[in-house]
Motif scaffolding. Structure first.
Motif, PDB file in Angstrom:
ATOM      1  N   PRO A 299      32.907  45.030  37.895  1.00  0.00           N
ATOM      2  CA  PRO A 299      34.181  44.499  37.383  1.00  0.00           C
ATOM      3  C   PRO A 299      34.803  43.565  38.406  1.00  0.00           C
ATOM      4  N   SER A 300      35.842  42.878  37.983  1.00  0.00           N
ATOM      5  CA  SER A 300      36.604  42.025  38.897  1.00  0.00           C
ATOM      6  C   SER A 300      37.555  42.867  39.737  1.00  0.00           C
ATOM      7  N   GLY A 301      38.132  42.229  40.732  1.00  0.00           N
ATOM      8  CA  GLY A 301      39.138  42.881  41.549  1.00  0.00           C
ATOM      9  C   GLY A 301      40.523  42.740  40.941  1.00  0.00           C
ATOM     10  N   MET A 302      41.526  43.115  41.724  1.00  0.00           N
ATOM     11  CA  MET A 302      42.888  43.206  41.212  1.00  0.00           C
ATOM     12  C   MET A 302      43.462  41.856  40.780  1.00  0.00           C
ATOM     13  N   PHE A 303      43.084  40.751  41.445  1.00  0.00           N
ATOM     14  CA  PHE A 303      43.641  39.455  41.085  1.00  0.00           C
ATOM     15  C   PHE A 303      43.363  39.143  39.622  1.00  0.00           C
ATOM     16  N   VAL A 304      42.094  39.254  39.224  1.00  0.00           N
ATOM     17  CA  VAL A 304      41.714  38.929  37.840  1.00  0.00           C
ATOM     18  C   VAL A 304      42.320  39.931  36.873  1.00  0.00           C
ATOM     19  N   SER A 487      42.123  51.512  44.920  1.00  0.00           N
ATOM     20  CA  SER A 487      40.842  50.986  45.374  1.00  0.00           C
ATOM     21  C   SER A 487      40.612  49.576  44.836  1.00  0.00           C
ATOM     22  N   ILE A 488      39.706  48.840  45.485  1.00  0.00           N
ATOM     23  CA  ILE A 488      39.495  47.444  45.137  1.00  0.00           C
ATOM     24  C   ILE A 488      38.936  47.278  43.724  1.00  0.00           C
ATOM     25  N   TRP A 489      38.058  48.207  43.301  1.00  0.00           N
ATOM     26  CA  TRP A 489      37.539  48.185  41.936  1.00  0.00           C
ATOM     27  C   TRP A 489      38.038  49.451  41.234  1.00  0.00           C
ATOM     28  N   ASN A 490      39.297  49.464  40.901  1.00  0.00           N
ATOM     29  CA  ASN A 490      39.856  50.707  40.361  1.00  0.00           C
ATOM     30  C   ASN A 490      39.698  50.829  38.854  1.00  0.00           C
ATOM     31  N   ILE A 491      39.299  49.762  38.157  1.00  0.00           N
ATOM     32  CA  ILE A 491      38.939  49.894  36.747  1.00  0.00           C
ATOM     33  C   ILE A 491      37.523  49.364  36.562  1.00  0.00           C
ATOM     34  N   ASN A 492      36.882  49.816  35.493  1.00  0.00           N
ATOM     35  CA  ASN A 492      35.496  49.417  35.289  1.00  0.00           C
ATOM     36  C   ASN A 492      35.392  48.192  34.384  1.00  0.00           C
ATOM     37  N   SER A 493      34.167  47.715  34.218  1.00  0.00           N
ATOM     38  CA  SER A 493      33.954  46.490  33.441  1.00  0.00           C
ATOM     39  C   SER A 493      34.325  46.653  31.976  1.00  0.00           C
TER      40      SER A 493
END
Length: 605
Positions: A299-304, A487-493
């Motif tokens: 997945p993307s990070g928080m910005f996206v 966390s940096i990838w706290n949600i999935n794709s």
């Protein structure tokens, strides 16, 4: 009639539980599988029970001993090479006995309702396999049958197709064979199969060959909603202990899971709160079509994801942070809260659980109606100073709702008092005129940077498995703190993709909410006809009801679960409702709601 029990296997997947004993010695809720099974068989008129042993067979013999003398005539057969063969060889050890009487064939790693033996024995057809409609937890051999219940095919694992699951039934691994069927069909084919393909196979492979004949003489008997489970590993054991628990223990076992109720597809869940009319089939089809890519890509990070959430709700990217469910954001925010915080009780406990007791300044509304207004909160907290105020709107579990004019009044009051105002509007899309009730607006957030709006996407949008929630505020320091905290990838794709495509389905979502409100109104009128319930008004996707007669809230909850496999929320554990017999009922689709209403009426008799 005789019974043959296959109990030679090693049960390696159960780990330490079968280190010193075979699988049927494993206990479910304090009773060993073998004791439960022999106790059930002892109620039948059987000439004998033959147990095929192998791994730890001496220990099993010693355990059974003479405890069933006078009730069962127990004999043993042995598979001496249990570690090199499968159950086809164990059954071949008793092929001669199969030709001497009608036979019940049972695998020893099963737990099932007492009714199953009566079902199969009372059915006049001589050769039957008990089967259950396919569910996602099931593994192993499946069958397909025609309109007359003739088994037309045994489907092994290699031939299993998810495209055909609507037509599959799982074998329960309890069979009834007539002596004639064993003599002229099963045993001859068993001998030929073992001779040609060896002993490292399963006995159902022989049945698969037999069903290829024009007149196989083997029918399926669906068990409907009768309970059963096959125990192969420790998770199977946990689920079986939950299904077959009773009373308080059953409730305890469901409650400590905090979800995962898809493992119990026959249970009707009125605890967890979602939207029954969204997402649409078309939206789910789009998610399915992208499954392979989403599964294998980061997945993307928080910005996206903040950008996507801002687009989703029509607010600026810099005002929003996305969470792995609202719960992740609540934890981060509440651990950052300083000073005293006003909390309305009863409420959604995830917020106050993150606080020290001395931080909380509690407001308790009218104990009968559980209702309150913006004026009520302002008047109370003018006299009881606070630094922060928490408001769930609509509230959980009461369903109380403060409309927009009251919220604007509350925001202005909080601004003047320099009080940080946290408003959780996870249920606001179920309110009347919901299109105009959200605080997720740039102008409102900018009007007061002490305003924090939390929203669970799970509840309103019907996607709790994706774990999505947002927190919005013009307080840039708070937003940046939370973004650093998670966390940096706290949600999935899957969650990210869902947010990306939502805009195409926004009109469908609006229609789903209107449809929901209509069903809630219908359901509420039916609930008001239940003589022992007092139904509170609601603007959420649930009803808070007081049990006024016949039952306590705990007794009613247990009755619904044990008799109807329906789970509701007993609110007795909630702060402010202890001992007051309140329950909470989610609003589901029409068919489910009618099933609950029917159960309530039966309990009124």
């Amino acid at each position: 009639m005789q019974a043959i029990i296959l109990a030679a296997g090693m049960g390696r997947r159960l780990g330490e539980l079968t280190r010193d004993n075979t699988k049927c010695m494993v206990s479910v809720n304090g009773v060993r599988l073998i004791d439960r099974l022999l106790g059930q068989l002892a109620t039948l008129s059987l000439t004998r029970v033959i147990i095929v042993v192998g791994y730890k067979g001496d220990e099993l013999r010693q355990y059974i001993g003479h405890r069933y003398d006078g009730r069962l005539n127990i004999e043993y057969a042995e598979n001496p090479i249990y570690d090199k063969t499968n159950n086809i060889y164990s059954l071949s050890m008793v092929k001669q006995q199969m030709t001497e009487d009608d036979t019940l064939l049972i695998e020893s790693d099963l737990i099932f309702s007492d009714q199953l033996f009566r079902m199969i024995l009372d059915n006049p057809y001589p050769n039957l396999a008990l089967v259950a409609k396919y569910e996602t937890w099931m593994d192993g051999t499946m069958v397909r049958m025609d309109s007359d219940y003739n088994i037309v095919n045994f489907v092994p694992k290699k031939a299993f197709s998810y495209a055909d699951v609507d037509q599959y039934y799982k074998t329960v691994n309890i069979y009834k064979f007539s002596r004639e069927f064993s003599c002229h069909k099963y045993v001859p084919f068993l001998e030929a199969y073992c001779s040609a393909l060896g002993n490292n196979e399963y006995y159902e492979q022989v049945l698969r060959v037999i069903t290829l004949l024009d007149n196989a003489e083997l029918k399926a008997l669906p068990i409907g909603n009768e309970k059963w489970y096959e125990i192969d590993d420790i998770q199977d054991l946990d689920i079986a202990e939950t299904i077959f628990a009773e009373g308080d223990e059953m409730l305890h076992r469901f409650n400590y899971r905090y979800g995962g109720h898809w493992r119990f597809p026959k249970m009707l869940d009125y605890c967890y709160l979602v939207n029954p009319y969204f997402p649409t089939t078309r939206m789910k089809d789009e998610l399915r079509a992208n499954f392979d890519t989403l599964l294998t890509e980061y997945p993307s990070g928080m910005f996206v994801n903040s950008l996507l959430a801002g687009k989703y709700f029509g607010i600026r990217q810099q005002y929003v942070v996305v969470g792995n469910g609202a719960a992740e954001l609540i934890k981060s925010m509440m651990e950052h809260v300083e000073g005293r915080i006003g909390v309305v009780y009863p409420t959604f406990e995830e917020y106050p659980h993150r606080l020290q007791p001395e931080q909380i300044v509690a407001y308790q509304p009218d104990p009968q109606t559980l209702s309150y207004t913006a004026d009520d909160l302002i008047n109370f907290y003018d006299e009881h100073p606070i630094d922060n105020l928490l408001l769930i709107n609509p509230d959980n579990p009461s369903g109380n709702f403060i409309p927009m004019d009251g919220l604007l009044q509350l925001i202005e009051w909080a601004k003047q008092k320099h009080i940080r105002l946290v408003i959780d509007e996870s249920f606001v899309d179920f309110s009347d005129d919901f299109e105009h009730n959200t605080l997720l607006r740039n102008d409102l957030l900018e009007q007061y940077d002490g305003l924090i709006v939390v929203k669970s996407i799970s509840k309103s949008y019907g996607v709790p498995g994706l774990r999505l929630g947002i927190l919005a505020s013009a307080d840039s320091s708070l937003i940046q703190y939370i973004k650093r905290d998670v966390s940096i990838w706290n949600i999935n794709s899957f969650g990210e993709f869902y947010m990306q495509i939502f805009g195409k389905y926004e009109k469908d979502y609006m229609a789903a909410c209107h449809r929901f409100i209509a069903e809630r109104n219908r359901f509420g009128k039916l609930l008001q006809q239940i003589p022992y319930l007092r139904v509170l008004p609601t603007q959420a996707n649930f009803f808070c009801c007081q049990v006024t007669d016949r039952y306590s809230s705990a007794e009613l909850t247990k009755q619904l679960l044990s008799r109807f496999n329906i789970m509701i929320k007993d609110c007795d554990s909630k702060n402010g409702l202890k001992g007051r017999n309140f329950i909470r009922l989610s609003v589901r689709a029409t068919e489910d709601n009618d099933r609950l209403i029917e159960a309530f009426h039966i309990l009124a008799q």
